[in-house]
Write a protein that holds these residues in place. Structure first.
Motif, short mmCIF file in Angstrom:
data_model
loop_
_atom_site.label_atom_id
_atom_site.label_comp_id
_atom_site.label_asym_id
_atom_site.label_seq_id
_atom_site.Cartn_x
_atom_site.Cartn_y
_atom_site.Cartn_z
N THR A 184 -21.90 40.34 18.95
CA THR A 184 -20.74 39.74 19.60
C THR A 184 -19.96 38.82 18.65
O THR A 184 -19.01 38.16 19.07
CB THR A 184 -21.15 38.93 20.84
N ALA A 185 -20.37 38.75 17.38
CA ALA A 185 -19.69 37.88 16.42
C ALA A 185 -18.38 38.50 15.95
O ALA A 185 -18.19 39.72 16.01
CB ALA A 185 -20.60 37.62 15.22
N GLN A 186 -17.49 37.65 15.49
CA GLN A 186 -16.24 38.13 14.92
C GLN A 186 -16.52 38.88 13.63
O GLN A 186 -17.28 38.43 12.78
CB GLN A 186 -15.29 36.97 14.64
N ILE A 187 -15.93 40.04 13.48
CA ILE A 187 -16.10 40.85 12.27
C ILE A 187 -14.72 41.10 11.68
O ILE A 187 -13.89 41.80 12.27
CB ILE A 187 -16.80 42.19 12.57
N GLY A 188 -14.48 40.52 10.53
CA GLY A 188 -13.17 40.67 9.91
C GLY A 188 -12.10 40.09 10.81
O GLY A 188 -12.19 38.96 11.30
N ALA A 189 -11.08 40.89 11.06
CA ALA A 189 -9.98 40.44 11.92
C ALA A 189 -10.27 40.67 13.39
O ALA A 189 -9.54 40.18 14.25
CB ALA A 189 -8.69 41.16 11.53
N ALA A 190 -11.34 41.42 13.68
CA ALA A 190 -11.66 41.71 15.08
C ALA A 190 -12.25 40.47 15.74
O ALA A 190 -13.20 39.88 15.22
CB ALA A 190 -12.65 42.87 15.16
N PRO A 191 -11.71 40.04 16.87
CA PRO A 191 -12.23 38.84 17.53
C PRO A 191 -13.64 39.07 18.08
O PRO A 191 -14.01 40.20 18.44
CB PRO A 191 -11.23 38.58 18.65
N GLY A 192 -14.42 38.03 18.11
CA GLY A 192 -15.75 38.13 18.69
C GLY A 192 -15.71 37.99 20.20
O GLY A 192 -14.65 37.76 20.80
N GLU A 193 -16.86 38.16 20.83
CA GLU A 193 -16.99 37.99 22.27
C GLU A 193 -17.71 36.69 22.57
O GLU A 193 -18.33 36.08 21.68
CB GLU A 193 -17.76 39.18 22.87
N THR A 194 -17.63 36.28 23.81
CA THR A 194 -18.37 35.10 24.26
C THR A 194 -19.65 35.55 24.93
O THR A 194 -19.63 36.37 25.85
CB THR A 194 -17.54 34.26 25.25
N LEU A 195 -20.77 35.03 24.46
CA LEU A 195 -22.04 35.27 25.13
C LEU A 195 -22.11 34.35 26.33
O LEU A 195 -22.19 33.13 26.19
CB LEU A 195 -23.21 34.99 24.18
N GLN A 196 -22.09 34.92 27.51
CA GLN A 196 -22.09 34.12 28.73
C GLN A 196 -23.50 33.91 29.29
O GLN A 196 -23.82 32.82 29.78
CB GLN A 196 -21.20 34.76 29.79
#
Length: 386
Positions: free
Chosen positions: A349-361
């Motif tokens: 779920t981490a940001q990879i390059g320019a792709a935004p990451g997700e939030t671990l809820q």
């Protein structure tokens, strides 16, 4: 009264002790007070207000530290205004109140199920007064009588829902159960992931353990949990919230002066070491982990994550699968940032390059265990604003 860590771990797990040659059963000494769990029977007999009947079930929703930080205004007919109780927050480990609002999402989902079971449709407006603050409602909820409304089958599992607190049985997650949870999870704001590949599970376990140990070794964060620990039947009956420790073993430790809040906050004591070992035993028994992630971390998304989580837990209950959240490595305080980043990488779920990451809820373990019994619940009147 010396006691080894191994013995203390067995004490916290429950069971029977022998003192003076006589066995003491958990059901007879310092047992869970009946009045603390009477809420699990549902609405009071003769209650005619559909809002209060639905609330009686919604109050059984999972929530952080069992704080039950819900507050409702019933001044307007057929309407509930849902607030956060500002006296029941976790400012050290949940400084942004993300977990608190997830708990409100769980509440709203069960409320909706309970209303539907009696023929009411719920019209919910989130954050009707604008950006959330403690003096503004989380939701405006209107009850509308509806013809032909379909009850939610998962609602039947609400009184049986439990949070698995003890070590799991030594068996893997049944592939059929894993698939049923995955396929049955409704697509929406949250994404579900479940892993049971041993090497991946071990890496996740190591991160989860590191997060728990970090929290326990920071006095301010550990104290936040200890402050809401209720030790013994008397404290549980008086508060009917928080983290319950009861039974004959706890009674013996209390009589010996070993089980106190002060000891539980002091590294090196039997209470502190035993609490740590008990927590780690749960991680050690996990054969599968799962998590819910979202594309953003907006307040409505946090509510949606809570609604998704409680549905997942009810589905797991129907299958006989135990589920316990482990929130430590997801918490947003500075000391946890490094471990949180590592957990995001491990869960993809981490940001990879320019792709935004997700939030671990939500992050949780899955497996099989006996029924730990229901957690205490405060009476409904304690949630209603004057």
């Amino acid at each position: 009264m010396p006691m080894s860590r191994k013995t203390f771990l067995r004490v916290l797990g429950g069971g029977v002790i022998v003192a003076g040659g006589a066995a003491m059963a958990a059901s007879r000494l310092d047992a869970m007070p009946a009045e603390a769990i009477e809420g699990w029977r549902g609405p009071a007999a003769g209650e005619s207000d559909p809002r209060r009947r639905a609330l009686a079930w919604a109050l059984l929703a999972p929530n952080p530290h069992n704080l039950q930080s819900w507050s409702v205004d019933l001044a307007e007919p057929d309407t509930i205004r849902l607030f956060v109780d500002g006296e029941r927050l976790l400012p050290q480990t949940d400084p942004l109140s993300r977990q608190i609002l997830i708990g409100h999402g769980c509440f709203l989902e069960i409320l909706s199920m309970a209303a539907a079971a009696e023929g009411w449709r719920i019209e919910t407006t989130l954050f009707p007064a604008g950006e959330w603050r403690l003096d503004r409602p989380v939701a405006l909820i209107r009850f509308v009588r509806s013809v032909g409304i379909t009850p939610e089958p998962l609602f039947e599992e609400v009184p049986r829902r439990r949070t698995a607190k003890h070590a799991f049985d030594d068996r893997p997650l049944d592939p059929a159960h894993k698939e049923a949870l995955r396929v049955g999870f409704e697509p929406g704001a949250a994404r579900l992931s479940i892993v049971d590949e041993p090497a991946h599970v071990d890496r996740l376990r190591a991160l989860a353990i590191a997060g728990s140990e970090l929290e326990m070794n920071l006095p301010r964060t550990h104290k936040e949990s200890i402050d809401v620990v209720r030790i013994g039947a008397g404290a549980i009956a008086a508060h009917r919230d928080g983290i319950s420790l009861t039974g004959p073993m706890i009674w013996v430790l209390r009589q010996a002066g070993l089980m106190t809040k002060e000891n539980a906050q002091t590294p090196g004591t039997v209470a502190w070491n035993g609490g740590r070992d008990y927590t780690l035993a749960g991680y050690a028994s996990a054969r599968a982990f799962g998590w819910l992630s979202t594309a953003d971390n907006a307040r409505p998304t946090q509510i949606a994550a809570g609604r998704a989580f409680v549905r997942l837990q009810l589905a797991a209950t129907r299958l006989g699968v135990g589920l316990q959240p482990h929130s430590q490595t997801l918490q947003e305080y500075p000391e946890m940032a490094e471990l949180q980043a590592a957990m995001k990488r491990e869960t993809g779920t981490a940001q990879i390059g320019a792709a935004p990451g997700e939030t671990l809820q939500m992050f949780f373990r899955l497996g099989y265990a006996g029924d730990p019994g229901p957690s205490p619940r405060r009476p409904i009147e304690s949630f209603v604003r004057a």
